[in-house]
Scaffold this motif. Sequence first.
Motif, PDB file in Angstrom:
ATOM      1  N   LEU A 193      51.918  33.923  34.026  1.00 50.59           N
ATOM      2  CA  LEU A 193      50.714  34.264  34.786  1.00 50.59           C
ATOM      3  C   LEU A 193      50.553  35.778  34.948  1.00 50.59           C
ATOM      4  CD1 LEU A 193      50.634  31.469  37.517  1.00 50.59           C
ATOM      5  CD2 LEU A 193      49.472  31.543  35.293  1.00 50.59           C
ATOM      6  N   ASP A 194      51.668  36.502  34.953  1.00 52.39           N
ATOM      7  CA  ASP A 194      51.564  37.962  35.036  1.00 52.39           C
ATOM      8  C   ASP A 194      50.919  38.524  33.768  1.00 52.39           C
ATOM      9  OD1 ASP A 194      52.693  38.061  37.550  1.00 52.39           O
ATOM     10  OD2 ASP A 194      54.726  38.420  36.812  1.00 52.39           O
ATOM     11  N   GLY A 195      51.324  37.999  32.622  1.00 55.33           N
ATOM     12  CA  GLY A 195      50.712  38.442  31.375  1.00 55.33           C
ATOM     13  C   GLY A 195      49.244  38.082  31.315  1.00 55.33           C
ATOM     14  N   LEU A 196      48.908  36.887  31.771  1.00 53.20           N
ATOM     15  CA  LEU A 196      47.508  36.472  31.824  1.00 53.20           C
ATOM     16  C   LEU A 196      46.713  37.397  32.731  1.00 53.20           C
ATOM     17  CD1 LEU A 196      45.137  34.471  31.417  1.00 53.20           C
ATOM     18  CD2 LEU A 196      46.064  33.168  33.344  1.00 53.20           C
ATOM     19  N   ARG A 197      47.281  37.718  33.886  1.00 55.58           N
ATOM     20  CA  ARG A 197      46.586  38.591  34.844  1.00 55.58           C
ATOM     21  C   ARG A 197      46.312  39.952  34.219  1.00 55.58           C
ATOM     22  NH1 ARG A 197      49.965  38.028  38.324  1.00 55.58           N
ATOM     23  NH2 ARG A 197      48.943  36.378  39.535  1.00 55.58           N
ATOM     24  N   ASP A 202      42.292  43.634  32.080  1.00 52.30           N
ATOM     25  CA  ASP A 202      41.822  44.498  31.003  1.00 52.30           C
ATOM     26  C   ASP A 202      40.493  44.000  30.452  1.00 52.30           C
ATOM     27  OD1 ASP A 202      42.459  46.672  28.890  1.00 52.30           O
ATOM     28  OD2 ASP A 202      42.035  44.897  27.671  1.00 52.30           O
ATOM     29  N   ALA A 203      40.364  42.677  30.300  1.00 50.37           N
ATOM     30  CA  ALA A 203      39.121  42.102  29.785  1.00 50.37           C
ATOM     31  C   ALA A 203      37.939  42.468  30.684  1.00 50.37           C
ATOM     32  CB  ALA A 203      39.252  40.587  29.662  1.00 50.37           C
ATOM     33  N   ALA A 204      38.127  42.313  31.979  1.00 52.15           N
ATOM     34  CA  ALA A 204      37.047  42.654  32.912  1.00 52.15           C
ATOM     35  C   ALA A 204      36.725  44.140  32.863  1.00 52.15           C
ATOM     36  CB  ALA A 204      37.438  42.239  34.326  1.00 52.15           C
ATOM     37  N   PRO A 220      42.494  30.430  38.788  1.00 53.12           N
ATOM     38  CA  PRO A 220      42.424  31.402  39.884  1.00 53.12           C
ATOM     39  C   PRO A 220      42.895  32.793  39.488  1.00 53.12           C
ATOM     40  CG  PRO A 220      44.189  29.802  40.259  1.00 53.12           C
ATOM     41  CD  PRO A 220      43.381  29.287  39.123  1.00 53.12           C
ATOM     42  N   VAL A 221      43.807  32.865  38.525  1.00 50.52           N
ATOM     43  CA  VAL A 221      44.277  34.169  38.061  1.00 50.52           C
ATOM     44  C   VAL A 221      43.132  34.918  37.385  1.00 50.52           C
ATOM     45  CG1 VAL A 221      45.921  35.353  36.553  1.00 50.52           C
ATOM     46  CG2 VAL A 221      46.627  33.307  37.801  1.00 50.52           C
ATOM     47  N   ILE A 222      42.399  34.220  36.527  1.00 49.78           N
ATOM     48  CA  ILE A 222      41.273  34.848  35.835  1.00 49.78           C
ATOM     49  C   ILE A 222      40.179  35.220  36.821  1.00 49.78           C
ATOM     50  CG2 ILE A 222      39.396  34.397  34.204  1.00 49.78           C
ATOM     51  CD1 ILE A 222      41.416  32.713  32.593  1.00 49.78           C
ATOM     52  N   ARG A 223      39.861  34.321  37.742  1.00 50.96           N
ATOM     53  CA  ARG A 223      38.815  34.631  38.722  1.00 50.96           C
ATOM     54  C   ARG A 223      39.165  35.878  39.530  1.00 50.96           C
ATOM     55  NH1 ARG A 223      37.689  28.526  41.045  1.00 50.96           N
ATOM     56  NH2 ARG A 223      35.944  27.982  39.643  1.00 50.96           N
ATOM     57  N   ALA A 224      40.403  35.959  39.972  1.00 51.39           N
ATOM     58  CA  ALA A 224      40.811  37.110  40.779  1.00 51.39           C
ATOM     59  C   ALA A 224      40.756  38.400  39.970  1.00 51.39           C
ATOM     60  CB  ALA A 224      42.223  36.884  41.325  1.00 51.39           C
ATOM     61  N   ALA A 225      41.118  38.309  38.685  1.00 47.65           N
ATOM     62  CA  ALA A 225      41.115  39.501  37.844  1.00 47.65           C
ATOM     63  C   ALA A 225      39.701  40.019  37.603  1.00 47.65           C
ATOM     64  CB  ALA A 225      41.800  39.201  36.518  1.00 47.65           C
ATOM     65  N   TYR A 226      38.750  39.125  37.466  1.00 52.64           N
ATOM     66  CA  TYR A 226      37.376  39.535  37.199  1.00 52.64           C
ATOM     67  C   TYR A 226      36.639  39.971  38.465  1.00 52.64           C
ATOM     68  CZ  TYR A 226      37.043  38.247  32.243  1.00 52.64           C
ATOM     69  OH  TYR A 226      37.191  38.204  30.884  1.00 52.64           O
ATOM     70  N   ALA A 227      37.127  39.573  39.619  1.00 50.15           N
ATOM     71  CA  ALA A 227      36.436  39.898  40.869  1.00 50.15           C
ATOM     72  C   ALA A 227      36.874  41.277  41.361  1.00 50.15           C
ATOM     73  CB  ALA A 227      36.758  38.849  41.932  1.00 50.15           C
ATOM     74  N   PRO A 228      35.950  42.217  41.556  1.00 53.68           N
ATOM     75  CA  PRO A 228      36.335  43.521  42.094  1.00 53.68           C
ATOM     76  C   PRO A 228      36.933  43.380  43.492  1.00 53.68           C
ATOM     77  CG  PRO A 228      34.113  43.574  41.181  1.00 53.68           C
ATOM     78  CD  PRO A 228      34.519  42.135  41.251  1.00 53.68           C
ATOM     79  N   THR A 229      37.892  44.219  43.805  1.00 51.77           N
ATOM     80  CA  THR A 229      38.486  44.218  45.133  1.00 51.77           C
ATOM     81  C   THR A 229      37.512  44.863  46.120  1.00 51.77           C
ATOM     82  OG1 THR A 229      39.515  46.394  44.903  1.00 51.77           O
ATOM     83  CG2 THR A 229      40.758  44.482  44.083  1.00 51.77           C
TER      84      THR A 229
END
Length: 285
Positions: A193-197, A202-204, A220-229
Amino acid sequence: MNPEPFSLGPALLFCPADRPDRFSKALDRADAVVLDLEDGVAPDAKEAARQAVVDTPLDPARTIVRVNPEGTPEHDADLAALAGTGYRTLMLPKADGRFVGPLVRPDGTPYAVVALCETASGVVAAAALAARPDVVALAWGAEDLVASLGGTSSRADGRYRDVARHARSAVLLAAGAGGKAAVDAVHLDLDDLDGLRAEALDAAAVGFAASMCLHPSQVPVIRAAYAPTPDDVAAARTVLAAAAGAPGAFALDGRMVDGPVLEQAQAVLRRAGLDTRHEDEEVRR
């Protein structure tokens, strides 16, 4: 009539089309589901999978059907089966310059096509595919790509090899040049999941609209990565607010701000699902 622009994502979850018991669960857990009639289904289960897609309808607005490659008997059978459904978005595997289409629905309107550039010829044809009005997005895949080159591995030490990184960038650039969405490849190591994150972040950051995934735990990992903090959103708003009264380029907290930086700030707000019209008006004043 051309299809509407692609707006699904960020997490597109594959589900084998011969597992109708999983269809609704997959759709509930992801932003969109990809019912897979191709690699996810054994050859002797293809017909049952097609019947399952017909008999177990999902929301067409959030469902993509990955059909078999064009030019195969399975592809023709897939389209014949889908004619009796409400689905309107297809993922076409191994898309390349031989795809002359369009793929049409029974009423004569074209399907919206996510062209999967996953072979050497597909990556080379990415720009031509992105120029097609029926293609709404480009996606890419590393494993089929390397296989098409006669290779044996797309990664070394967990990271994509150079040829895969080149293909990823080429597809993203072709999509952007054609005004189409780009979809990032699956991360095969389900426990990483760390590699996916890292890949999703990077994709976002570089402009992918979505990432494909294979297991609900990846959603949820992908959703969190694409969502700006919240900090990302606050910083973007600060930049746009500062630009409201600034003529041309200006410095803010030691950083030069110009047109591209403002566009990036607006992209942050769009990814956060926020209305950028007010910020746009302020910048233009």
